[in-house]
Design a protein around this motif. Structure first.
Motif, short mmCIF file in Angstrom:
data_model
loop_
_atom_site.label_atom_id
_atom_site.label_comp_id
_atom_site.label_asym_id
_atom_site.label_seq_id
_atom_site.Cartn_x
_atom_site.Cartn_y
_atom_site.Cartn_z
N GLU A 444 -2.14 36.66 104.71
CA GLU A 444 -3.26 36.75 103.76
C GLU A 444 -3.22 38.00 102.89
O GLU A 444 -4.01 38.12 101.95
CB GLU A 444 -4.58 36.69 104.52
N THR A 445 -2.32 38.93 103.18
CA THR A 445 -2.22 40.11 102.32
C THR A 445 -1.54 39.77 101.01
O THR A 445 -1.57 40.57 100.07
CB THR A 445 -1.45 41.23 103.03
N ASN A 446 -0.91 38.61 100.93
CA ASN A 446 -0.23 38.17 99.71
C ASN A 446 -1.27 37.79 98.66
O ASN A 446 -2.02 36.83 98.85
CB ASN A 446 0.67 36.98 100.04
N PRO A 447 -1.34 38.51 97.54
CA PRO A 447 -2.37 38.21 96.53
C PRO A 447 -2.15 36.88 95.82
O PRO A 447 -3.06 36.40 95.14
CB PRO A 447 -2.24 39.39 95.55
N PHE A 448 -0.96 36.30 95.97
CA PHE A 448 -0.67 35.04 95.29
C PHE A 448 -0.95 33.82 96.16
O PHE A 448 -0.82 32.70 95.72
CB PHE A 448 0.80 35.00 94.84
N ARG A 449 -1.31 34.06 97.40
CA ARG A 449 -1.58 32.94 98.30
C ARG A 449 -2.81 32.19 97.82
O ARG A 449 -3.86 32.79 97.57
CB ARG A 449 -1.78 33.46 99.72
N VAL A 450 -2.72 30.87 97.72
CA VAL A 450 -3.77 30.11 97.05
C VAL A 450 -5.02 29.93 97.92
O VAL A 450 -6.13 29.83 97.40
CB VAL A 450 -3.23 28.74 96.59
N THR A 451 -4.85 29.90 99.24
CA THR A 451 -6.03 29.75 100.11
C THR A 451 -6.06 30.86 101.15
O THR A 451 -5.06 31.53 101.41
CB THR A 451 -6.01 28.40 100.86
N ASP A 452 -7.23 31.00 101.78
CA ASP A 452 -7.30 31.90 102.93
C ASP A 452 -6.83 31.12 104.17
O ASP A 452 -6.36 29.98 104.06
CB ASP A 452 -8.70 32.47 103.11
N ARG A 453 -6.99 31.70 105.34
CA ARG A 453 -6.46 31.08 106.55
C ARG A 453 -7.15 29.78 106.92
O ARG A 453 -6.67 29.01 107.76
CB ARG A 453 -6.55 32.06 107.71
N TYR A 454 -8.32 29.51 106.30
CA TYR A 454 -9.06 28.30 106.62
C TYR A 454 -9.06 27.29 105.46
O TYR A 454 -9.89 26.38 105.42
CB TYR A 454 -10.50 28.64 107.01
N GLY A 455 -8.15 27.46 104.53
CA GLY A 455 -8.00 26.50 103.46
C GLY A 455 -8.97 26.64 102.32
O GLY A 455 -9.04 25.76 101.45
N ASN A 456 -9.74 27.74 102.29
CA ASN A 456 -10.69 27.96 101.19
C ASN A 456 -9.94 28.51 99.98
O ASN A 456 -9.19 29.48 100.09
CB ASN A 456 -11.78 28.93 101.62
N ALA A 457 -10.17 27.91 98.83
CA ALA A 457 -9.43 28.27 97.62
C ALA A 457 -9.81 29.66 97.13
O ALA A 457 -10.99 30.05 97.20
CB ALA A 457 -9.69 27.24 96.53
#
Length: 783
Positions: A444-457
Motif C-alpha cells: 500500500e505504500t505504492n502511490p500508483f496502486r489503484v485500491t487499498d487492501r480491501y478493494g476500495n478505489a
C-alpha cells in the motif's frame, strides 16, 4: 538519385510548413551497429548473424495459482518466437524454420517448475472420469479442465474418413497432461514446436449445434515456434526455495517473467554468436493473479455484504488458515476470498458448490464436489469450451449460463462501477492483476496502486490512467507519455488522441495521459468490425468504415449522433453506465449463413448473399467474446496498412473471411509476425519506463533494447535488427529508390508487404507500393 533527394527535401519542407511535422529521419542513431561499405556507400549491418524474437499470445494471463477451490481460467502461458538469419554484408535476411536445420530451445529464467510450492493444480483432486471417486490415475484438476478438447491422431488436425466419438483422444483423459507441462505436452523448458504456413497445435471441440462437431481450433499462428500453454506462475525458483505455497506474499510476485529462447542446430549443438556465446534472446512472459481477494475477504465490500446475508463460510476458512503455522495473511485471505465467492454464488444462483464443505479438513476442503471450474457452466472461447454445460463436467449439477466474460464483467460492473473523476471505471484496473516487477512496489505504500487492501478505489477524485501495475496501465505504448509520432492514425484514432489521450480527468488539455481499457474494448470497435467486408487488407479496399471521415464513422456507428458516439468511444460508468452496457447489451456477430432447407444445415460464409444468419452465440457458449468479432483491432485507430491481416478465415471460427484477423494471428513483411516487431498486446513497444524502481514492466523495456541500434531506442524493432541499413536506417536493398532517404515511408512499405510480397524484386515491389503512396500515408497519419 540527387533529384530524388531534392524532391524529398522540398516535400518534407512543405509538410513542416503545413504543421504536419513530416520528418524523413529515423528517431534513433546507429551507434551500436557495425559500419561497413556496400556498393561503395557507408552502411550499417546488424549486430549479430542471428536475431531471435520472442513474445506471448495474450495481453497477460490472469490466473490463480492455487486451484484448490476454484478456477476461472486455467494456467496457460505460451512462449512464441521467430528466428532470422540477418542480412550481414547487405544480404537478404531469412526467416528460419526446421528446413534450415535449426531448432529453438525455450525456458523461463529462474522459473523451471510450478507444481508444489508455487502452484496447486495437479495435486488438487477432481473426479475427472466421472466415476464418483478421486482415485483414478488422472483424477486431478490439471487433467479435468481440458477434457472438452480432443484430437483424433495428432496436433495437425488429422481426422479419420468417418470419425466417431469413440475414436477421439481427449486431453486429460486418453492424453494425460503431464505435471509442469502444457495441455499439448510442451514442457517448462525444452525444444519448441514449429507451426508452418497453415499454423499448428490444432485441437478440436464441439459446438452448441449438434451436427457441427470437430471444430478445429488453430492455437498457434503460422510461421511461429511455440511452447504452448505452459502452467507458468509469477514466482521465481530462488524466491520460494524451501518455502510452502501457503507462505506466499504480494512481494513474491514477479509478473513479467523472462522467457529465453536459444538457437541450436538440428543435432542439438548450440549455435554461437560473434562473442563465442550461445545465440539467445529473452522476452516477456506475463502472468499474474486477479485481485479477487481484496473485495472478497476481511473488510472487503463483498465479504461484508456476505456476512450481512448470513454467509460466514469465508470467515471459517480464514480462521482455519490463520491457525496453521507459516501461513501468510495474503494466502489466508486468498482462501477466504475463494470460499466467499462460492458461498455468494450458491446463495444467489442456486448452486451447491459448498454442499460438502468441511471447515476442519486438512485437504480437499470441498469434499466430493471437488474444485469448481467456472467454465463447466459458463462458455469460454479462450479455453475452447464452446458448449454449455461443459460435456465432461463432474461433481455438481451444471446448467446453461452466460458466457464467462459477460457474466464476470457484467456482474462486477453493476455492483462495483467505481468511477474515477472522469467517470471511467476503476474496476478494470482494480480487478485485473496490478503487481509491479519491483517487489517493493507491491504494497500500500505504492502511490500508483489503484485500491487499498480491501478493494476500495483510490482514484475517485483523480485519473485512473495515473494509477498503475499489471496488465496495461503505466505499461503499454498507448499509456506511455513518452510516445512520439508518427502514430499513423485514421480519423477515429485522431479523435481518441485529441479527446481522450491529450485530456485530463476534467476534460482539460493535458500532456499525454494515454488511453484506458474501455477506449479499446468498446462498442465502436465491435461496430467497425461488423461494418467490414474487406477485399484487400493492405488498403482496406471493399466495404469498411475504418478509412472514412469521422462524420461517416459517427453516422455508421451511432446513427449520426455525436453524443451517442462519444458515450461508446469513451465509455463511462456514470449516468447510463456504458461500460456495463458494453457487456450486458452486446449483440452477437454473424458467424455464418445457413442456406439449408427443411431444417438441414448448409453453411456458407457470413457475407453470402442469401440464407439465414447464424450468430456466434448460436454455435458457441462463449458467444464471440475474445474472438476477432469482439476484440479491438489496430485498424480501429490506425490507418492502413497499419492493420491486421485479412486472412480469409484461415483461423475460422477465431477469425472470418473478409474480416480483420486478430493481431496475434497477423503477419506482414516476409511472414514476420506483427508481435515480432511490436511485441504482444498490452505490452506494445515502446513500453513506459519510469526508472528501474518505479516501472511496472522493466522486462519488456529491456527486451526492446536487445534490438536497439543505439542502445537507447526502445522500439518498435527497427529494420536494422535484421537488415543492413543505410544512414537513414533504411535497408540497403532500397538504395536507388525514393524510399532510401525516407525512413518512415520505408516503415510504411514494410507494413504494406504481405504474404508473397517478399518474393518480388525491388523494382516490382516499389512499383506495387509507390513511394508517393507511402509518403502520403506518413503525412496523413503523423498524428
Amino acid at each position: 538519385m540527387k533529384s530524388n533527394l531534392i524532391k524529398i527535401s522540398l516535400i518534407a519542407s512543405v509538410f513542416t510548413t503545413m504543421g504536419m511535422a513530416y520528418n524523413a529521419n529515423p528517431p534513433f542513431k546507429l551507434s551500436k551497429l557495425n559500419p561497413i561499405t556496400v556498393d561503395g556507400k557507408k552502411a550499417y549491418e546488424p549486430k549479430e548473424a542471428h536475431s531471435l524474437f520472442t513474445n506471448y499470445e495474450l495481453g497477460m494471463h490472469c490466473v490463480g495459482f492455487d486451484m484448490s477451490y476454484c478456477c476461472v481460467i486455467p494456467p496457460y502461458n505460451s512462449i512464441q518466437a521467430q528466428a532470422i538469419k540477418t542480412g550481414k554484408g547487405g544480404a537478404l535476411p531469412k526467416l528460419l524454420s526446421p528446413d534450415d536445420h535449426v531448432k529453438i530451445f525455450a525456458y523461463v529464467k529462474d522459473n523451471s517448475y510450478s507444481e508444489g510450492n508455487k502452484m496447486h493444480y495437479w495435486n488438487v483432486a477432481k473426479d475427472n472420469d466421472g466415476d464418483g471417486h478421486f482415485d483414478s490415475p488422472n483424477d486431478n484438476f490439471a487433467n479435468y479442465v481440458w477434457s472438452h478438447l480432443f484430437i483424433y491422431k495428432d496436433l495437425e488436425g488429422s481426422m479419420p474418413v468417418w470419425p466417431t466419438e469413440s475414436q477421439r483422444l481427449r486431453v486429460g483423459k486418453q492424453i494425460p497432461v503431464k505435471q509442469d507441462h502444457g495441455p499439448s505436452g510442451a514442457p517448462m523448458q525444452g525444444y519448441m514446436t514449429y507451426a508452418g504456413e497453415h499454423g499448428g497445435n490444432v485441437v478440436m471441440t464441439d459446438t452448441l449445434v449438434p451436427p457441427v462437431k470437430d471444430v478445429k481450433l488453430v492455437l498457434t499462428a503460422s510461421h511461429l515456434w511455440d511452447s504452448l500453454g505452459l502452467p507458468l506462475t509469477a514466482f521465481n525458483d530462488s524466491r520460494v526455495k524451501g518455502r510452502s505455497i501457503k507462505s506466499i506474499t504480494p512481494k513474491d510476485f514477479q509478473p513479467f517473467q523472462y522467457a529465453t529462447v536459444a538457437l541450436y542446430d538440428d543435432k542439438g549443438h548450440a549455435i554461437n554468436n560473434s562473442m563465442g556465446k550461445r545465440v539467445q534472446y529473452f522476452g516477456t512472459n506475463p502472468v499474474d493473479i486477479p485481485n479477487c481477494g481484496a473485495c472478497h475477504s476481511r473488510e472487503g465490500k463483498a465479504a461484508r455484504l456476505a456476512r450481512e446475508e448470513g454467509l460466514k463460510q469465508g470467515d471459517l476458512e480464514y480462521n482455519y488458515w490463520k491457525a496453521q503455522p507459516n501461513v501468510s495473511e495474503y494466502m489466508a485471505r486468498l482462501a477466504e476470498g475463494s470460499i466467499n465467492i462460492l458461498s455468494i454464488h450458491d446463495a444467489h444462483h442456486g448452486t451447491t458448490f459448498l454442499s460438502d464443505y468441511d471447515p476442519k479438513a486438512s485437504s480437499n476442503r470441498l469434499g466430493k464436489v471437488g474444485a469448481v471450474n467456472c467454465t463447466d457452466c459458463h462458455g469460454d472461447n479462450v479455453s475452447g469450451n464452446l458448449q454449455e454445460p461443459r460435456v465432461t463436467a463432474t461433481g455438481y449439477k451444471t446448467v446453461k449460463a452466460k458466457p464467462l466474460s459477460e457474466a464476470v464483467h457484467g456482474f462486477h460492473l453493476a455492483m462495483v462501477p467505481m468511477p474515477d473523476a472522469a467517470g471511467r471505471s476503476q474496476s478494470c484496473q482494480s480487478c485485473h492483476p496490478t503487481h509491479f516487477q519491483n517487489p517493493n512496489m507491491n504494497d500500500e505504500t505504492n502511490p500508483f496502486r489503484v485500491t487499498d487492501r480491501y478493494g476500495n478505489a483510490r482514484f475517485a477524485k483523480g485519473d485512473i490512467r495515473k494509477s498503475g501495475g499489471g496488465c496495461y496501465v503505466r505499461r503499454d505504448a498507448h499509456s506511455n507519455p513518452s510516445a512520439k509520432p508518427p502514430f499513423f492514425l485514421n480519423s477515429y484514432g485522431k479523435w481518441q488522441l485529441k479527446n481522450v489521450s491529450m485530456k485530463d480527468e476534467h476534460g482539460r488539455a493535458s500532456s499525454m495521459r494515454g488511453l484506458y481499457c474501455t477506449n479499446c474494448h468498446s462498442k465502436v470497435a465491435q461496430a467497425l468490425y461488423a461494418a467490414d467486408d474487406i477485399k484487400n487488407g493492405n488498403l482496406l479496399e471493399g466495404k469498411s468504415l475504418r478509412n472514412k471521415s469521422l462524420s461517416e464513422i459517427v453516422a455508421g456507428v451511432a446513427g449520426g449522433s455525436m453524443k451517442a458516439f462519444r458515450a461508446m468511444a469513451d465509455a463511462k460508468t456514470t449516468g447510463k453506465n456504458e461500460v456495463l452496457s458494453y457487456y450486458i447489451d452486446h449483440k452477437s456477430a454473424p458467424l455464418v449463413k445457413n442456406v439449408g432447407k427443411d431444417g438441414k444445415l448448409d453453411l456458407k460464409p457470413w457475407n453470402h448473399p442469401t440464407g439465414g444468419v447464424v450468430p456466434y452465440n448460436a454455435a458457441s457458449a462463449g458467444n464471440d467474446w475474445w474472438l476477432s468479432a469482439s476484440e479491438p483491432h489496430c485498424a480501429d485507430c490506425h490507418m492502413a496498412p497499419f492493420a491486421e491481416q485479412v486472412t480469409g478465415g484461415k483461423y475460422f471460427p477465431i477469425d472470418q473471411p473478409n474480416k480483420l484477423s486478430l493481431y496475434r494471428y497477423s503477419k506482414a513483411h516476409g511472414n514476420i509476425a506483427c508481435q515480432t516487431c511490436h511485441e504482444s498486446t498490452h505490452g506494445l513497444y515502446s513500453t513506459r519506463f519510469d526508472g528501474v524502481a518505479k516501472t511496472v514492466d522493466v522486462t519488456t523495456h529491456e527486451q526492446a533494447l536487445q534490438y536497439s541500434p543505439d542502445g537507447k531506442y526502445a522500439g518498435p524493432v527497427t529494420c536494422s535488427a535484421c537488415h543492413t541499413v543505410n544512414a537513414k536506417g533504411v535497408p540497403v536493398q532500397l538504395e536507388g529508390t525514393a524510399y532510401a532517404n525516407d525512413y518512415w515511408a520505408s516503415v510504411t512499405l514494410a507494413h504494406f508487404m504481405r504474404e508473397g510480397d517478399q518474393k518480388l524484386s525491388v523494382k516490382e515491389l516499389v512499383a506495387k507500393y509507390p513511394h508517393k503512396t507511402s509518403q502520403k500515408i506518413v503525412k496523413d497519419g503523423w498524428k
